[in-house]
Design an enzyme around this catalytic site. Structure first.
Site, PDB file in Angstrom:
ATOM      1  N   ASP A 151       3.712  -1.906   5.800  1.00  8.63           N
ATOM      2  CA  ASP A 151       2.881  -2.666   6.752  1.00  8.63           C
ATOM      3  C   ASP A 151       3.379  -4.093   6.960  1.00  8.63           C
ATOM      4  OD1 ASP A 151       1.401  -0.402   6.939  1.00  8.63           O
ATOM      5  OD2 ASP A 151      -0.469  -1.264   6.202  1.00  8.63           O
ATOM      6  N   HIS A 194      -1.807  -4.092   9.466  1.00  9.62           N
ATOM      7  CA  HIS A 194      -2.610  -3.236   8.569  1.00  9.62           C
ATOM      8  C   HIS A 194      -4.024  -3.169   9.131  1.00  9.62           C
ATOM      9  CE1 HIS A 194      -4.111  -1.577   4.788  1.00  9.62           C
ATOM     10  NE2 HIS A 194      -4.873  -2.624   4.570  1.00  9.62           N
ATOM     11  N   HIS A 241       2.438   4.624   1.064  1.00 15.88           N
ATOM     12  CA  HIS A 241       2.647   5.263   2.368  1.00 15.88           C
ATOM     13  C   HIS A 241       3.327   6.608   2.170  1.00 15.88           C
ATOM     14  CE1 HIS A 241       1.579   1.419   4.212  1.00 15.88           C
ATOM     15  NE2 HIS A 241       1.564   2.023   5.367  1.00 15.88           N
ATOM     16  N   HIS A 258      -1.676   7.156   9.041  1.00 14.44           N
ATOM     17  CA  HIS A 258      -1.216   6.440   7.846  1.00 14.44           C
ATOM     18  C   HIS A 258      -0.113   7.251   7.196  1.00 14.44           C
ATOM     19  CE1 HIS A 258      -1.265   3.768   4.434  1.00 14.44           C
ATOM     20  NE2 HIS A 258      -1.150   4.840   3.690  1.00 14.44           N
ATOM     21  N   GLU A 318       4.173   5.382  11.863  1.00 21.05           N
ATOM     22  CA  GLU A 318       4.787   4.491  10.878  1.00 21.05           C
ATOM     23  C   GLU A 318       6.154   5.008  10.430  1.00 21.05           C
ATOM     24  OE1 GLU A 318       1.466   1.959   8.628  1.00 21.05           O
ATOM     25  OE2 GLU A 318       1.418   4.074   8.078  1.00 21.05           O
ATOM     26  N   GLU A 324      -6.903  -2.222   8.296  1.00 23.22           N
ATOM     27  CA  GLU A 324      -8.101  -2.667   7.561  1.00 23.22           C
ATOM     28  C   GLU A 324      -8.258  -4.182   7.512  1.00 23.22           C
ATOM     29  OE1 GLU A 324      -6.044  -0.316   6.566  1.00 23.22           O
ATOM     30  OE2 GLU A 324      -7.138   1.386   5.723  1.00 23.22           O
ATOM     31  N   GLU A 372       0.832  -1.200   0.000  1.00 17.67           N
ATOM     32  CA  GLU A 372       0.000   0.000   0.000  1.00 17.67           C
ATOM     33  C   GLU A 372       0.868   1.251   0.000  1.00 17.67           C
ATOM     34  OE1 GLU A 372      -1.944   0.579   3.786  1.00 17.67           O
ATOM     35  OE2 GLU A 372      -3.738   1.397   2.854  1.00 17.67           O
TER      36      GLU A 372
HETATM   37 ZN   LIG Z   1       0.663   1.292   7.108  1.00 18.18          ZN
END
Ligand SMILES: [Zn+2]
Length: 258
Positions: A45, A120, A36, A178, A183, A122, A34
Site C-alpha cells: 500500500d 489504503h 497482501h 485486497h 493490487e 481503511e 499489511e
Molecule cells: Zn493494499
C-alpha cells in the site's frame, strides 16, 4: 545531484528553494504495512501510494514528502485483518495525530499547497480528520492560505477500464480488492521485483456476513489473506490502471493548485 521530486533525496536548501521560489505542491503518501497474501509484499500500500505521488509530482512540479508507511488497522472484511505476520496497525488517534503533525510541519516549511495521497482504503476517514484538524489549527494560528487536497488514488475507475481489467474474472467490488487483481497488477507494473505470481494459491474466497465482530474472526478469511484472486493480473492491466490513476491525481492537483 540530479533533480529529484523526493523530499528525502533533496538537501534542505534545495527543498526550501523549491517551496519558496516555485511554490511546489507537497504530496504526502500514506499507506499501510499489511499482509497482501503470499505473493505481494507487506509494503504494497505505501509503495504504490508513493509511486503514484512521485509520478504525479513529476507532472505538476511537486515534492513528495517522506511517506507515512503505517496506516489504520487492517479490517477483516476489507483487508483480511491483523492475524498474519507483519500487519502493523496504528490506532485511529495515532494516525490522525501523525498525519496532522506532518501536514502542519510542511506548512511551517512554507508550503501552502498540500496533497494527501491515500493508498489504503481503511485510512480514509482518519485522513479526513487529520486534514480537517490541521487546517483548523492553522487557522487558529492565523495561517488561512493553506489548502489540502486528499484523495484515495483509486477513488474512481473508468467503466471501460473496469471492463478491461475484469475481462477474465468478475469484478468482486473494491472492498474485496485486497491482494486481488488490482493490487497484483499495479505491483507487477510498479515493482515487479517484489511480486511472485507462482505463490497465488487456488483457494476458496471469503463470503463475509453483513457485520463485523470484535475481536474479529480469522476463520472468515482465506489462508493466504487475499480477499480475491490476483491470478489473472498482468503487467498490461497494471499499466492501464496506474497510468489512469497517475493522470487523475495529476489533473486533480492541477485543477486545485494551478
Ligand atoms: Zn493494499
Amino acid at each position: 545531484m540530479t533533480a529529484s521530486v523526493m523530499m528525502s533525496e533533496l538537501s534542505w536548501d534545495e527543498y526550501q528553494r523549491r517551496i519558496k521560489e516555485e511554490d511546489a505542491i507537497l504530496l504526502l503518501p500514506v499507506g499501510a504495512v499489511e499482509q497482501h497474501g503470499y505473493h505481494l509484499p507487506l509494503g504494497t500500500d505505501w509503495m504504490v501510494a508513493t509511486y503514484m505521488a512521485r509520478r504525479a509530482a513529476e507532472n505538476v512540479g511537486g515534492i513528495v514528502a517522506a511517506p507515512i508507511a503505517y496506516g489504520y488497522r487492517s479490517q477483516i472484511r476489507t483487508g483480511g485483518g491483523p492475524y498474519r505476520g507483519g500487519t502493523t496497525n496504528l490506532d485511529g488517534m495515532t494516525l490522525i495525530n501523525l498525519v496532522k503533525d506532518v501536514l502542519k510541519e510542511l506548512v511551517r516549511h512554507g508550503a501552502r499547497k498540500l496533497a494527501v495521497i491515500d493508498g489504503h482504503f481503511e485510512n480514509r476517514f482518519y485522513l479526513d480528520e487529520a486534514c480537517f484538524l490541521a487546517v483548523r489549527e492553522l487557522e487558529y494560528a492565523g495561517i488561512t492560505d493553506a489548502k489540502i487536497l486528499k484523495m484515495l488514488y483509486a477513488e474512481r475507475i473508468k467503466p471501460e477500464t473496469i471492463k478491461a481489467v475484469y475481462a477474465k474474472a468478475p469484478f468482486p467490488g473494491l472492498e474485496l480488492e485486497h491482494g486481488g487483481i488490482l493490487e497484483t497488477a499495479m505491483m507487477l507494473y510498479c515493482h515487479p521485483e517484489h511480486v511472485d505470481m507462482s505463490k497465488i494459491p487456488d483457494e476458496e474466497l471469503p463470503k463475509f456476513p453483513p457485520y463485523d465482530l470484535f475481536p474479529g474472526n480469522n476463520d472468515w478469511v482465506s489462508p493466504s489473506g487475499c480477499l480475491s484472486s490476483g491470478k489473472v493480473a498482468t503487467v498490461e492491466i497494471g499499466k492501464l490502471l496506474v497510468e489512469e490513476f497517475v493522470s487523475v491525481v495529476s489533473a486533480s492537483l492541477k485543477k486545485e493548485f494551478r
